[in-house]
Design an enzyme around this catalytic site. Structure first.
Site, PDB file in Angstrom:
ATOM      1  N   TYR A  96      28.833  -1.653 -32.366  1.00 41.28           N
ATOM      2  CA  TYR A  96      28.201  -2.816 -31.716  1.00 41.28           C
ATOM      3  C   TYR A  96      26.750  -2.480 -31.362  1.00 41.28           C
ATOM      4  O   TYR A  96      26.460  -1.391 -30.854  1.00 41.28           O
ATOM      5  CB  TYR A  96      28.985  -3.196 -30.442  1.00 41.28           C
ATOM      6  N   GLY A 181      25.522 -16.376 -20.504  1.00 45.74           N
ATOM      7  CA  GLY A 181      26.735 -16.349 -21.315  1.00 45.74           C
ATOM      8  C   GLY A 181      26.666 -17.361 -22.453  1.00 45.74           C
ATOM      9  O   GLY A 181      27.540 -17.403 -23.292  1.00 45.74           O
ATOM     10  N   ASP A 183      24.210 -17.722 -24.894  1.00 45.99           N
ATOM     11  CA  ASP A 183      23.015 -17.040 -25.375  1.00 45.99           C
ATOM     12  C   ASP A 183      21.962 -17.894 -26.082  1.00 45.99           C
ATOM     13  O   ASP A 183      20.804 -17.885 -25.713  1.00 45.99           O
ATOM     14  CB  ASP A 183      23.409 -15.910 -26.337  1.00 45.99           C
ATOM     15  N   TYR A 373      27.252 -20.683 -32.862  1.00 49.05           N
ATOM     16  CA  TYR A 373      27.357 -20.078 -31.531  1.00 49.05           C
ATOM     17  C   TYR A 373      27.277 -21.110 -30.396  1.00 49.05           C
ATOM     18  O   TYR A 373      28.156 -21.956 -30.280  1.00 49.05           O
ATOM     19  CB  TYR A 373      26.266 -19.011 -31.433  1.00 49.05           C
ATOM     20  N   GLU A 417      36.763 -17.526 -31.408  1.00 47.65           N
ATOM     21  CA  GLU A 417      35.739 -17.490 -30.361  1.00 47.65           C
ATOM     22  C   GLU A 417      35.225 -18.904 -30.054  1.00 47.65           C
ATOM     23  O   GLU A 417      35.033 -19.270 -28.894  1.00 47.65           O
ATOM     24  CB  GLU A 417      34.588 -16.584 -30.822  1.00 47.65           C
TER      25      GLU A 417
HETATM   26  C1  DGY Z   1      26.256 -10.738 -28.136  1.00 47.00           C
HETATM   27  O1  DGY Z   1      26.172  -9.604 -28.595  1.00 47.00           O
HETATM   28  O2  DGY Z   1      26.063 -11.755 -28.797  1.00 47.00           O
HETATM   29  C2  DGY Z   1      26.646 -10.925 -26.739  1.00 47.00           C
HETATM   30  O3  DGY Z   1      26.826 -12.278 -26.441  1.00 47.00           O
HETATM   31  C3  DGY Z   1      25.655 -10.334 -25.798  1.00 47.00           C
HETATM   32  O4  DGY Z   1      26.213 -10.414 -24.531  1.00 47.00           O
END
Ligand code: DGY
Length: 453
Positions: A96, A181, A183, A373, A417
């Site tokens: 990550y 949250g 983004d 997203y 998600e």
């Molecule tokens: C991501 O990596 O997209 C996360 O939302 C960051 O918190």
């Protein structure tokens, strides 16, 4: 609600419910590392703040001890000044990005005992802790647990109300879109547009390895997210420097509403434990009166406020509906949110083009993008915030419809998600923790269930 059944398919029957309960529980077990629950097995292999809180709520329905352990594990990462970080890396780096070392949090004297990010996230945790207590009010261990976590929750709230609102305005600021949250929500575009993107050669994005690129933030935005982190590192995460200098400094309507509800829940815990309630009462009354400034009378919704630019960010997204969750709108304002937004087919309601409630961005906004997203997809956590809000205003039928659509999405496409509101197909991470956890909450506590605290 009109035509609800032909848009979303049949309501869940008992067999489907049983199956969903079983698969949701199995998913939480599968994403459990032992120490914390991952939001998604491949895409998000560390611990995220509000993801863990939602996970704890789901766990509370079938394993209260594990739910409490999840809350403890998140709070263990708390910084010395009270901040609870948005990502915690208890098991070290993975594939990550950004890895723990990227944050350079050791530059801050306030950094916590575990590798973490230097940002925070919406403080839904206190609300979850109170709900967990409601589910096990007779359990003697419940009160001990509250006594244990209360000081840490209080310290986090205090940090938010001081470090992020040093002038005592009643509204706290976020310094990075990741703190919301949500983004890449189009509501951040007017602010992000003026922020320099980090040079692409200085880091490698990894978020498009497991998820399609067109479901993730666009390149320029992502590079701006990273640029902000490099600034905060250079200021050693000093809260005063961030507040005074961050080019992104916004009073987020959803974040503040979640905090306001969390303050009420903290107050209830303080009463239960016989703790001093005065500072919490002060935060509550300050936020309640300041929050009115985020209301836009012309558009009949709430907008975020850009402190740096001194302007209202007039982008219509699901954040405008979240204040219902905290009981902040006056009844007439709630009615406008419902009639002019949630039920408006050109905005959030199903129409010829979309079939599912509640898109994360109104469909008539320039940034609308139904698979990307936070630019349009339906998320289970925002649906949950909205439907619990509708419930408290007595909009039972509408709350029920949003719950039904949420369950129909997971039944069709699994615990993804987020979901494309046009056809309900899943997007983003597979096996997503909070989609499973909130399914458990909706099945155990369908809208209209009275809760005794
Ligand atoms: C991501 O990596 O997209 C996360 O939302 C960051 O918190």
């Amino acid at each position: 609600m009109d035509g609800q059944s032909d848009r979303a398919g049949p309501l869940l029957n008992t067999d489907n419910q049983r199956l969903l309960l079983q698969t949701a529980q199995a998913l939480l077990r599968a994403n459990d590392t032992g120490g914390f629950i991952k939001p998604g097995p491949a895409q998000y292999p560390h611990q995220w703040n509000w993801d863990s809180a939602f996970a704890a709520l789901g766990l509370a329905y079938f394993d209260m001890a594990r739910a409490r352990a999840e809350v403890r594990s998140l709070l263990r990462a708390q910084w010395r000044d009270g901040m609870v970080p948005h990502i915690v890396y208890p098991t070290g780096p993975s594939d990550y990005f950004p890895p723990p070392a990227f944050w350079q949090t050791e530059r801050s004297a306030a950094a916590g005992p575990l590798p973490s990010s230097g940002l925070t996230q919406p403080p839904i945790l206190t609300t979850v802790v109170r709900q967990m207590h409601g589910l096990a009010a007779e359990d003697p261990a419940g009160l001990d647990f509250l006594r244990e976590v209360y000081p840490r929750l209080l310290a986090w709230h205090r940090w938010l109300h001081t470090a992020r609102d040093p002038e005592g305005s009643g509204l706290v600021a976020i310094v990075h879109p990741w703190e919301s949250g949500m983004d890449d929500s189009p509501r951040w575009q007017p602010v992000l547009a003026a922020i320099e993107p980090a040079p692409s050669l200085t880091f490698t994005r990894r978020d498009r390895v497991h998820v399609a690129a067109d479901e993730r933030p666009v390149e320029e935005d992502y590079r701006r997210f990273i640029h902000l982190i490099t600034l905060f590192r250079s200021w050693a995460y000093d809260p005063q420097a961030l507040y005074e200098r961050s080019p992104f400094l916004v009073q987020d309507a959803a974040f503040n509403a979640i905090l306001h509800q969390a303050d009420h829940d903290l107050l209830a815990l303080a009463h239960l434990l016989g703790e001093d309630t005065r500072p919490i009462e002060q935060w509550i009354s300050r936020t309640r009166s300041a929050f009115a400034r985020l209301w836009d009378e012309a558009d009949g919704t709430y907008y975020d406020y850009d402190l740096r630019g001194g302007r209202r960010l007039r982008v219509n997204t699901i954040a405008g509906l979240v204040p219902l969750f905290a009981g902040l709108p006056e009844p007439a304002q709630a009615e406008r949110l419902l009639r002019e937004h949630l039920l408006h087919p050109g905005r959030f309601a199903p129409d010829g083009g979309t079939r599912f409630w509640v898109p994360s961005c109104a469909k008539d906004q320039p940034g609308w993008d139904p698979r990307r997203y936070w630019r349009g997809p339906v998320w289970l956590n925002t649906n949950w915030l909205v439907l619990r809000g509708l419930e408290r205003y007595g909009y039972a039928q509408e709350a029920r419809a949003v719950a039904d659509h949420s369950l129909e999405l997971v039944r069709r496409s699994g615990f993804r998600e987020y979901y494309d509101p046009r056809d309900g197909s899943g997007a983003g991470s597979l096996a997503f923790t909070w989609s499973a956890a909130l399914t458990l909450d909706l099945l155990h506590r369908p809208p209209g269930t009275t809760v005794e605290w």
